[in-house]
Structures are given as structure tokens and as C-alpha cells.
Enzyme design. Structure first.
Site, PDB file in Angstrom:
ATOM      1  N   TYR A 117      62.865  -0.588  -6.688  1.00  0.00           N
ATOM      2  CA  TYR A 117      62.882  -2.030  -6.956  1.00  0.00           C
ATOM      3  C   TYR A 117      62.380  -2.384  -8.359  1.00  0.00           C
ATOM      4  CZ  TYR A 117      64.434  -3.183  -2.268  1.00  0.00           C
ATOM      5  OH  TYR A 117      65.183  -3.309  -1.126  1.00  0.00           O
ATOM      6  N   GLU A 159      62.812  -2.848   5.404  1.00  0.00           N
ATOM      7  CA  GLU A 159      63.236  -1.442   5.301  1.00  0.00           C
ATOM      8  C   GLU A 159      62.138  -0.511   5.794  1.00  0.00           C
ATOM      9  OE1 GLU A 159      64.338  -1.399   1.169  1.00  0.00           O
ATOM     10  OE2 GLU A 159      65.834  -2.963   1.561  1.00  0.00           O
TER      11      GLU A 159
END
Length: 422
Positions: A117, A159
């Protein structure tokens, strides 16, 4: 070592609670949303160019090269960012759970990890600054950074839960599976039956979910594609069907072609844990399962589950295809529908063979089918087909929240803000 799997979530859709921008950022995002929205396509195109220049391995081994070449992944990312930002400023204190869950399931099937990310943020932020130019003040970039990290941290949390449920390390859901049988369904569809190569039990899954299959191509790239499982829950040997896609110039069909031409019984494949948020809700309600082409695959799995659980309410199976010869898994669909207490099947062909009813030729027309009150509808197939069926159901009084769909590829529908999303 990964821990024991958590119980598989009953509905697979997580609610994260309220997501809120700071007051200052909310005001800035609201003021700049029109400009960013207008430029978001250019921003995402530049973002991917920067990302792949810095990390070419991501294009080779994680992102779908065909979707990048077609531009559909850029469109999906642009839509997701715009939809998420719009939700933050127009519906503060809520969370766009459908959007986040759909993305998180896809990420988990690809093995995305939290460490990726910051990499995405670096290049996306640079693209925003470059495209907006002088309008990208420190205040503006800080506000959009806040948007990004709200979205990123929400996805990371979902997730994390998905990986924990599957008893695997974050980003580490891959296993080796052995092909035990290969079945030719039609001229362009092959079914692969697989079981774990390490002898350990297959993980739990829900009917309607998919797995990612990672294939090494001739140029050394490891491309990933998703395929719906066609088994009902509890199967120890899994099945998935692969339609050969366009094999012309470009990356379209490079994975399906590789599977068709080079994978046979006895070979091994790298396969992810099952993911996907389009599953049956487990209640005995009327159902309509509508598919077209290879979109039949999750519907076959759902029919397997419904027959195994003794579903008593009406089940309407609708399918559209080019011709009977192109109708993959036709015998499985017909066999399973006849096992249901109140199952009916309705099929349309563009090019029928023999004495085929005129009213079942061409596009699906639900006008002659009784749609029960309280029906839950599940759709899978090309976007025009799903849009047509959805419109017909809405006209029949079916509530939008009762219509669920699965998309093979980037979800360009979920992020629409015109009432046609999930």
C-alpha cells in the site's frame, strides 16, 4: 507458522463501521472532488505508468496485463477512488462496505499484502500532484492522502480477516495443486479437476467463490487469473472451467491459452485460497440464478449447494448462450435443477438447433417467467447481459439490494453512481 483457520464468515461481507475524514479534509475534498473526478482517468493512467516503470515485476507477476492493455483496470481504479471519496463527503460516518469488500476479496485472492500500500500511495500521490499542477497545494494533497489511507487501512483490515479465516499468513494463500482430470466441455471450454499436491485437506469455501490460478508464461511472467469453483462446499476435489479467450495480438487469452494447450492430468498448478463475496445467504428464500456463457460456473456451484441442503423454495435457473454446442456444463445444470424440489430451468440461445421455441431465441426475456415475491437474484455473465436482466427485475418490483452479481475482471459496475451498482 499460520494459525488454525477461523470459521468461514457466514456472509463474507464485513461491516467496518463509520469512516470519517477530518473536518478540514472533508471540506477540501468536497471542494476539489469535481476537479479530481474530471482528471481521475488521467491520474490513474499516469499512476500505473509510474508504478510499472519503478516496479516492472508488478505488471509481470501481479497485475493482469490484458486488463492493463485494455484500460479496464485504470477505469476500475478511477471509479473506486471517486466512489469512495464521494461516499466520505456525501455520507459521512458510513462505510461503502460493498465497494471495499469486493476489492478486498480480489486482493486476498492475489496475495496482496500491507507492504504494497505505501508503494501504491507513493506513485498515486505523485500522479495527482503532476496532473493537478498548481492546484495540488499542500492542503489538497494532505486531504487526498487522508482519503487514500482511510481506504487503504479499511482494505488492509478486511484482507487481514480474510487471510486469518483461511489460516494463512497475510499475502501467503498460494498452494500447489495437482490436476487429477481434464474434461473438454465445449470447443473453447475445458474443466480442470484438482486436489492439493501436499496431501493436506482442501480449505473450506462457499458456493459462488473463485480461486486465483498463477501460471508461468513463455516469457517468464507469472500471470494470475480468477476462476469460479463449480463444486458445492465440502468437495475434496475442486473443479474450475476455463474458456479460451481471444488469442490474437496482445495479452488477451495468454493464460487461458496456456492452460488449454499445456496443462494436463498429472501437472501441478499454483492456486490461491477461495475468495469472493457473492454467495448464497443460507436462508430458504426464492432464488433466481441468471447466467450467460461461462458465467454459468458459479451458478453450477450454487445449484450443487442448494441440492445438498435440500432447498425447498423456488429456484429459477436462467441461462443464455450462443448455441447448445457452446453451452458449457449444460448437463450439470439440468441434472441439478431436476433434483430441486421446486427448480425450473429456462434457456435462451442466439443460434438454436433443431425445433427450438422462438420465444427462447435471442436475448433473455423474463416477461413470461413468474418471479416470486422476496426473490434473491444472482447474476453472472457479460455486463450487457447482467444490466438487461437487472433492469427487467427492477421493473418487476425486485429491490436493488436483492440483486447480486459477479464480474469476471475489473468491476466497472460497482463504482457507478447512477443506481446501476451493486
Amino acid at each position: 507458522m499460520p494459525g488454525s483457520p477461523l470459521p468461514l464468515n457466514a456472509n463474507l461481507r464485513y461491516q467496518l463501521g463509520p469512516l470519517m475524514l477530518s473536518q478540514k479534509s472533508a471540506e477540501t475534498v468536497r471542494a476539489t472532488l469535481p476537479a479530481v473526478g474530471e482528471a481521475i482517468g488521467t491520474i490513474t493512467e499516469l499512476f500505473y505508468r509510474k508504478l510499472f516503470e519503478a516496479h516492472p515485476e508488478l505488471l509481470r507477476n501481479l497485475f493482469n496485463r490484458a486488463h492493463q492493455a485494455a484500460g479496464t483496470q485504470r477505469q476500475a481504479l478511477a471509479g473506486a477512488i471517486a466512489a469512495f471519496a464521494t461516499a466520505l463527503v456525501e455520507r459521512p460516518g458510513t462505510s461503502p462496505d460493498a465497494l471495499l469488500n469486493r476489492i478486498a476479496h480480489k486482493h486476498a485472492s492475489l496475495g496482496v499484502s500491507p507492504a504494497q500500500y505505501p508503494v501504491v500511495h507513493r506513485h498515486l500521490s505523485a500522479a495527482i500532484v503532476e496532473v493537478l499542477g498548481g492546484a495540488a497545494t499542500e492542503e489538497v494533497t494532505a486531504a487526498w492522502d487522508e482519503v487514500y489511507w482511510l481506504m487503504a487501512n479499511a482494505l488492509i483490515e478486511i484482507e487481514r480477516r480474510l487471510y486469518a479465516e483461511r489460516g494463512v499468513l497475510v499475502g501467503g494463500s498460494w498452494r500447489r495443486w495437482r490436476v487429477v482430470e481434464r474434461v473438454r466441455e465445449t470447443a473453447d471450454v475445458v474443466t480442470f479437476r484438482i486436489q492439493p499436491a501436499d496431501g493436506r485437506p482442501a480449505p473450506a469455501f462457499r458456493a459462488g467463490q473463485y480461486v486465483s490460478v498463477r501460471v508461468e508464461l513463455a516469457d517468464g511472467a507469472r500471470q494470475i487469473r480468477q476462476y469460479s469453483l463449480t463444486n458445492g462446499p465440502g468437495a475434496t476435489v475442486w473443479s474450475f472451467s476455463v474458456k479460451r479467450e481471444d488469442t490474437g495480438l496482445g495479452p488477451a487469452g495468454e493464460v487461458s491459452g496456456r492452460l488449454h494447450d499445456h496443462v494436463h492430468a498429472g501437472d501441478e498448478l499454483t492456486v490461491s485460497a477461495p475468495c469472493g463475496d457473492v454467495v448464497l445467504d443460507g436462508t430458504d428464500t426464492p432464488l433466481l440464478l441468471a447466467s450467460a456463457g461461462i458465467g454459468c460456473t458459479p451458478m453450477v456451484a450454487m445449484l450443487e449447494e442448494l441440492t445438498a441442503t435440500g432447498h425447498r423454495a423456488p429456484v429459477i435457473a436462467v441461462h443464455a448462450d450462443r448455441s447448445p454446442a457452446d453451452h458449457a456444463l449444460r448437463a450439470d445444470q439440468e441434472r441439478l435443477v431436476t433434483k430441486l424440489a421446486r427448480g425450473t430451468a429456462h434457456t435462451w440461445y442466439e443460434r438454436p438447433e433443431g425445433d427450438w421455441p422462438v420465444e427462447r431465441t435471442g436475448r433473455v426475456d423474463l416477461s413470461g417467467i413468474e418471479v416470486p415475491d422476496g426473490v434473491q437474484a444472482y447474476l453472472c455473465g457479460p455486463m450487457p447481459f447482467m444490466r438487461s436482466v437487472r433492469i427487467q427485475l427492477l421493473e418487476r418490483g425486485v429491490h436493488p439490494s436483492a440483486i447480486h452479481y459477479e464480474v469476471f475482471g475489473p468491476d466497472l459496475w460497482l463504482t457507478r453512481d447512477d443506481g446501476e451498482g451493486h
